[in-house]
Design a protein around this motif. Sequence first.
Motif, PDB file in Angstrom:
ATOM      1  N   PHE A 161       5.347  -2.722   2.479  1.00 23.69           N
ATOM      2  CA  PHE A 161       4.242  -2.012   3.121  1.00 23.69           C
ATOM      3  C   PHE A 161       4.706  -1.377   4.426  1.00 23.69           C
ATOM      4  CE2 PHE A 161       0.124  -0.900   4.415  1.00 23.69           C
ATOM      5  CZ  PHE A 161      -0.145  -1.399   5.680  1.00 23.69           C
ATOM      6  N   LEU A 162       5.563  -2.085   5.158  1.00 23.75           N
ATOM      7  CA  LEU A 162       6.016  -1.563   6.441  1.00 23.75           C
ATOM      8  C   LEU A 162       6.976  -0.389   6.281  1.00 23.75           C
ATOM      9  CD1 LEU A 162       6.627  -4.792   8.545  1.00 23.75           C
ATOM     10  CD2 LEU A 162       4.874  -3.065   8.897  1.00 23.75           C
ATOM     11  N   TRP A 163       7.818  -0.462   5.270  1.00 25.99           N
ATOM     12  CA  TRP A 163       8.836   0.570   5.070  1.00 25.99           C
ATOM     13  C   TRP A 163       8.709   1.165   3.673  1.00 25.99           C
ATOM     14  CZ3 TRP A 163      10.300  -4.233   7.311  1.00 25.99           C
ATOM     15  CH2 TRP A 163      10.512  -4.156   8.691  1.00 25.99           C
ATOM     16  N   PRO A 164       7.727   2.023   3.483  1.00 30.02           N
ATOM     17  CA  PRO A 164       7.451   2.508   2.126  1.00 30.02           C
ATOM     18  C   PRO A 164       8.609   3.264   1.495  1.00 30.02           C
ATOM     19  CG  PRO A 164       5.697   3.111   3.637  1.00 30.02           C
ATOM     20  CD  PRO A 164       6.798   2.576   4.462  1.00 30.02           C
ATOM     21  N   HIS A 165       9.459   3.868   2.319  1.00 30.65           N
ATOM     22  CA  HIS A 165      10.566   4.606   1.721  1.00 30.65           C
ATOM     23  C   HIS A 165      11.554   3.673   1.057  1.00 30.65           C
ATOM     24  CE1 HIS A 165       9.154   8.296   3.437  1.00 30.65           C
ATOM     25  NE2 HIS A 165       9.068   7.733   4.610  1.00 30.65           N
ATOM     26  N   ARG A 166      11.559   2.421   1.494  1.00 29.47           N
ATOM     27  CA  ARG A 166      12.477   1.449   0.905  1.00 29.47           C
ATOM     28  C   ARG A 166      11.773   0.536  -0.076  1.00 29.47           C
ATOM     29  NH1 ARG A 166      15.589   3.978   2.812  1.00 29.47           N
ATOM     30  NH2 ARG A 166      16.773   3.931   4.741  1.00 29.47           N
ATOM     31  N   ALA A 167      10.525   0.872  -0.408  1.00 30.54           N
ATOM     32  CA  ALA A 167       9.707  -0.083  -1.170  1.00 30.54           C
ATOM     33  C   ALA A 167      10.372  -0.495  -2.466  1.00 30.54           C
ATOM     34  CB  ALA A 167       8.340   0.526  -1.447  1.00 30.54           C
ATOM     35  N   ARG A 168      10.949   0.499  -3.164  1.00 25.72           N
ATOM     36  CA  ARG A 168      11.541   0.192  -4.463  1.00 25.72           C
ATOM     37  C   ARG A 168      12.705  -0.788  -4.326  1.00 25.72           C
ATOM     38  NH1 ARG A 168      14.192   4.870  -7.775  1.00 25.72           N
ATOM     39  NH2 ARG A 168      15.720   3.414  -8.560  1.00 25.72           N
ATOM     40  N   GLY A 211       7.465   8.280  -5.633  1.00 25.36           N
ATOM     41  CA  GLY A 211       6.782   8.827  -4.474  1.00 25.36           C
ATOM     42  C   GLY A 211       5.637   7.954  -3.974  1.00 25.36           C
ATOM     43  N   HIS A 212       4.493   8.585  -3.781  1.00 19.91           N
ATOM     44  CA  HIS A 212       3.339   7.871  -3.228  1.00 19.91           C
ATOM     45  C   HIS A 212       2.947   6.697  -4.099  1.00 19.91           C
ATOM     46  CE1 HIS A 212       1.191  10.550  -0.085  1.00 19.91           C
ATOM     47  NE2 HIS A 212       2.499  10.614   0.028  1.00 19.91           N
ATOM     48  N   ASP A 213       2.949   6.920  -5.400  1.00 14.90           N
ATOM     49  CA  ASP A 213       2.557   5.840  -6.296  1.00 14.90           C
ATOM     50  C   ASP A 213       3.471   4.640  -6.120  1.00 14.90           C
ATOM     51  OD1 ASP A 213       1.311   7.647  -9.219  1.00 14.90           O
ATOM     52  OD2 ASP A 213       0.335   6.918  -7.406  1.00 14.90           O
ATOM     53  N   ALA A 214       4.754   4.907  -5.967  1.00 17.99           N
ATOM     54  CA  ALA A 214       5.680   3.792  -5.795  1.00 17.99           C
ATOM     55  C   ALA A 214       5.397   3.064  -4.490  1.00 17.99           C
ATOM     56  CB  ALA A 214       7.125   4.294  -5.819  1.00 17.99           C
ATOM     57  N   ALA A 215       5.093   3.808  -3.436  1.00 16.61           N
ATOM     58  CA  ALA A 215       4.818   3.169  -2.148  1.00 16.61           C
ATOM     59  C   ALA A 215       3.609   2.260  -2.237  1.00 16.61           C
ATOM     60  CB  ALA A 215       4.601   4.235  -1.075  1.00 16.61           C
ATOM     61  N   HIS A 216       2.661   2.613  -3.080  1.00 20.77           N
ATOM     62  CA  HIS A 216       1.502   1.737  -3.259  1.00 20.77           C
ATOM     63  C   HIS A 216       1.812   0.612  -4.232  1.00 20.77           C
ATOM     64  CE1 HIS A 216      -1.111   4.233  -0.948  1.00 20.77           C
ATOM     65  NE2 HIS A 216      -0.955   5.271  -1.736  1.00 20.77           N
ATOM     66  N   PHE A 217       2.599   0.902  -5.278  1.00 20.00           N
ATOM     67  CA  PHE A 217       2.809  -0.087  -6.324  1.00 20.00           C
ATOM     68  C   PHE A 217       3.508  -1.332  -5.820  1.00 20.00           C
ATOM     69  CE2 PHE A 217       3.624  -1.855 -10.394  1.00 20.00           C
ATOM     70  CZ  PHE A 217       4.914  -2.320 -10.368  1.00 20.00           C
ATOM     71  N   TRP A 218       4.636  -1.155  -5.129  1.00 24.40           N
ATOM     72  CA  TRP A 218       5.474  -2.314  -4.855  1.00 24.40           C
ATOM     73  C   TRP A 218       4.808  -3.388  -4.003  1.00 24.40           C
ATOM     74  CZ3 TRP A 218       9.277  -3.396  -7.909  1.00 24.40           C
ATOM     75  CH2 TRP A 218       9.875  -2.354  -8.623  1.00 24.40           C
ATOM     76  N   ILE A 253      -4.405  -2.705   1.522  1.00 24.22           N
ATOM     77  CA  ILE A 253      -3.417  -1.936   0.759  1.00 24.22           C
ATOM     78  C   ILE A 253      -4.044  -1.421  -0.527  1.00 24.22           C
ATOM     79  CG2 ILE A 253      -1.219  -2.053  -0.437  1.00 24.22           C
ATOM     80  CD1 ILE A 253      -0.333  -4.160   1.495  1.00 24.22           C
ATOM     81  N   GLY A 254      -4.803  -2.278  -1.188  1.00 22.65           N
ATOM     82  CA  GLY A 254      -5.438  -1.870  -2.436  1.00 22.65           C
ATOM     83  C   GLY A 254      -6.428  -0.742  -2.224  1.00 22.65           C
ATOM     84  N   ALA A 255      -7.260  -0.873  -1.172  1.00 20.52           N
ATOM     85  CA  ALA A 255      -8.257   0.162  -0.929  1.00 20.52           C
ATOM     86  C   ALA A 255      -7.576   1.498  -0.680  1.00 20.52           C
ATOM     87  CB  ALA A 255      -9.136  -0.225   0.253  1.00 20.52           C
ATOM     88  N   ARG A 256      -6.442   1.477  -0.015  1.00 21.70           N
ATOM     89  CA  ARG A 256      -5.755   2.735   0.273  1.00 21.70           C
ATOM     90  C   ARG A 256      -5.038   3.299  -0.934  1.00 21.70           C
ATOM     91  NH1 ARG A 256      -3.927   3.177   6.336  1.00 21.70           N
ATOM     92  NH2 ARG A 256      -5.800   2.251   7.242  1.00 21.70           N
ATOM     93  N   SER A 257      -4.848   2.471  -1.936  1.00 16.11           N
ATOM     94  CA  SER A 257      -4.056   2.956  -3.059  1.00 16.11           C
ATOM     95  C   SER A 257      -4.883   3.742  -4.049  1.00 16.11           C
ATOM     96  CB  SER A 257      -3.400   1.779  -3.791  1.00 16.11           C
ATOM     97  OG  SER A 257      -4.379   1.092  -4.544  1.00 16.11           O
ATOM     98  N   PHE A 258      -6.195   3.717  -3.910  1.00 16.89           N
ATOM     99  CA  PHE A 258      -7.005   4.393  -4.912  1.00 16.89           C
ATOM    100  C   PHE A 258      -7.031   5.886  -4.733  1.00 16.89           C
ATOM    101  CE2 PHE A 258      -8.082   0.928  -7.230  1.00 16.89           C
ATOM    102  CZ  PHE A 258      -8.791  -0.046  -6.560  1.00 16.89           C
ATOM    103  N   GLY A 259      -6.447   6.365  -3.669  1.00 19.63           N
ATOM    104  CA  GLY A 259      -6.417   7.809  -3.526  1.00 19.63           C
ATOM    105  C   GLY A 259      -6.674   8.188  -2.089  1.00 19.63           C
ATOM    106  N   PRO A 260      -6.604   9.449  -1.798  1.00 16.50           N
ATOM    107  CA  PRO A 260      -6.684   9.850  -0.404  1.00 16.50           C
ATOM    108  C   PRO A 260      -8.094   9.794   0.163  1.00 16.50           C
ATOM    109  CG  PRO A 260      -6.542  11.769  -1.803  1.00 16.50           C
ATOM    110  CD  PRO A 260      -6.418  10.572  -2.705  1.00 16.50           C
TER     111      PRO A 260
END
Lengths: 481, 99, 324
Positions: free
Chosen positions: A21-28, A100-107, C173-180
Amino acid sequence: MEAPWAQALILAPLAGAMSAFLWPHRARAIGLVTMLLLVMSVAGLGIQMARFGIYRHLVGGWAPPLGIELYADGLSLLLLAATAVVGAGVSVYAADYFRGHDAAHFWPLWLFLLAALDALFLSRDIFNIYVTLELLGLAAVALTGLGGGRDALGGAMRYLLATLLGSLLYLLGVAMLYHGFGALDIGVLALRIRPTPLVWATLGLMGAGLCLKTAVFPLHFWLPPAHANAPAPVSAALSGLVVKASLYVLLRMWIDVFGTVAAGASVLFGVLGAVAVLWGSLQALRQARLKLLVAYSTVAQIGYLFLAFPLGAASGWTAWGAVAYLALSHALAKAAMFLATGNLLRFGGHDRIADLDRVAQRLPLTTWAFALAGVSIMGLPPSGGFVGKWLLLQAALAQGRWGIAAVVVVGGLLAAAYVFRVLGHTFTQAPVPHEARPVPAHMQWAALLLAGGAVLLGFIAPFVLSMLRIGHPFAMWEAGS
Amino acid sequence: MTAGIVYALVGAVLFGLGLYALIVRPHLLRKIIALNVMGSGTFLMLVGTGRSGVGLPPDAVPQAMVITGIVVAVSATALALTLMLRLADETGRAELPGD
Amino acid sequence: MGAMTLLGWAFDGLVGTGLVWLAWRALSSPSLYAAVVLFVAFGLLLTLAWVRLNAPDVALAEAAIGAGLTGALLLGALARLRGSGARKASGAHADRPGARISAWPLAATATLAVVCGLAATLIFREPTTVGLGAEVTRNLPVSGVSNPVTAVLLNFRGYDTLLETGVLLLALIGARSFGPAIDYAPEPAPAGPVLEALARFLVPLAILVSGYLLWVGAYAPGGAFQAGAVLAALGVVLVLSGQGRGRMTAPGLAVRFLFVLGPAAFVIMAAATLALQGRLLEYPPAHAGVLILVLEAAATLSIGAILLALFAGSSFGKDNGTGP
């Protein structure tokens, strides 16, 4: 000081989630490194337990009933191992699937989910389990809705409402147990439990809540839309691991606390299980979309696990061993199936079964993955699914329960029907040929290796069953086996 | 504390009210409120049924559980509301698709 | 804790009836706005119930988080629903009046069964079981604090609290992941001089109250959650008056550190105690009080930030395109 494998299983993914969460570019990268740590820790814990038996750790130095205890016996260990193996497969797959963004949220979400699973399987405190169930549920819901789109969001919303309702029913049960017996530790409760109306009511509440979370018929309505519309690696984790968590809690509560004083309820579980197997399999046959077929297959497979409950009283080790083995095999096989389906979806842009355009030739690895996973789901030898069903049949026949045996056999035939239906279409040409998008190699191999693992479980049954025996998780039930 | 039993019974009734509304009312915001009411009912039962021995201070464990529960509830509510808004953006209605 | 007087019984009966009535009205009123307001009133009455049940820490948490912040979230979501153009045939203020899903007979039966079952088991109960209160009291002197609820939350069952701070972060984190761009706070009017003066006055006051609640939680009702909620409330007021919103909607690394501070402190403490004492979260008795205070301080900041962020902005890079 002994090596802290169990603690690492909980702390590492939490730390990893926060770092991602802190470093999304390194999330993967963070995610994959944490996954590696988890696999190592499970192996370490396994070796430790093989030498020393049950693992116990008093958190804060306070013994139950005041404090919380980390506890691992054979059953916990096997489920932790399943989490690590399926987790590894899903992680490798997700590394290529999300960008990208999805990965930053996924991990971060994924690592929280893993932490919740590990904490749950290691916990022996009913309120602590509530907190882990909530952590797990919220992470799972967030992951389900990750892709966006109305189907995924609708599935996620239904899932959220169902899981929160289940948690509240469970928490109400916690309140009742504390009210009746003044403790939150499963071990202490097991000693104090007595057959009273309070206990029956609590079993009803907690059972309903946990069955809702495990999607047992008729409380399964939320599962197909959620599992079918989530992103493929998420579906794999949901069907493979998340539903097993609430099942595990139910199993523990039943084996240690309720089963000894409310044995009559086992008949209800058995009936629901039978209906789930038959109805789920029939629904799976009717589906036009592959992801929905796989989701309904999960509903059916969960039914098998509940068929064992009425058998537990007289054939303890065999019946409960069957549950553990079926749960393990299903985790690997179903995850593999969803990953394979994800590959097909990426390849052709759709998952309509009738339009699977010669994927057997064009995506051989994925087709093999689906086929091997199907072998385990059907219960064909040699596979983990076969061992589980064999144990179940053994227990059923030993007690003369022909009905249960019949359901197991019919279920297997129905599973064969829907698996072969899919495989048949993979060889045929679709009416309108589709343009194909390439599928990354990692994604195909992840699916195949998980499926291979499900089959491998069939070969290493003696080893797995010996690990299951650590700590005698089913000690009170082993009289008759 | 014999007054506790009154509140515990109130909690049971609240749980039932919330459960009914959760199943029956289609609007998602109301479902979320219903879940919160059910949670409050459960918390009342947790603390209302707690007993210490005579003359001892009130039992701190259920109270700690309820505080934890309140935080978990607000977390779940926040997630649910965001999901509801996102769903309403996509479908134009704040209801479960298919209800 | 002597005998219950008739007046006490009457009062509790009144509160209980009020709770049931408010909940029923909130769940059945046709207007969603009324439902939310009634729910907030319900929460405030519930606070009173907690006081009657000798649970002041819970009362504080309920008032600040259960009624206050949840109410703010619900109102904000409702406003956003109307504004986003979620159209309904009957207008934007209410769902279909009297709307029922056809499952109502099943729901009514299930509800009745649950309530009757619960009431029965409550009335016929074991006379001899006591809870863990005696255990808590016995071990309180070595726990490092003298407020038993804080002792349970931060010491005896600190592991639960560790996971719970994780849940809070996860929700964000979850709330933010649903979109902008889900932002509950309405577009602020230009802050007038009164509001500005008020805000300036409120900031130090709120920080003082929050710090006090944190400090006093060791020996009186209070603690990290209550203190954090006060900070969040301050933040909500500031956001509503138009100041400081940007930092929440596009959090840089510093703000993200703030979110993570609470659970990270717990995890680091757990790892450290594991390494030094051999057990997770086992505090050396001489330093337990200080360690608990450190954890609570970190948690307070984190909880305040996360609760505020849940209200005031749940996306990364909403306007200025800075990625997560």
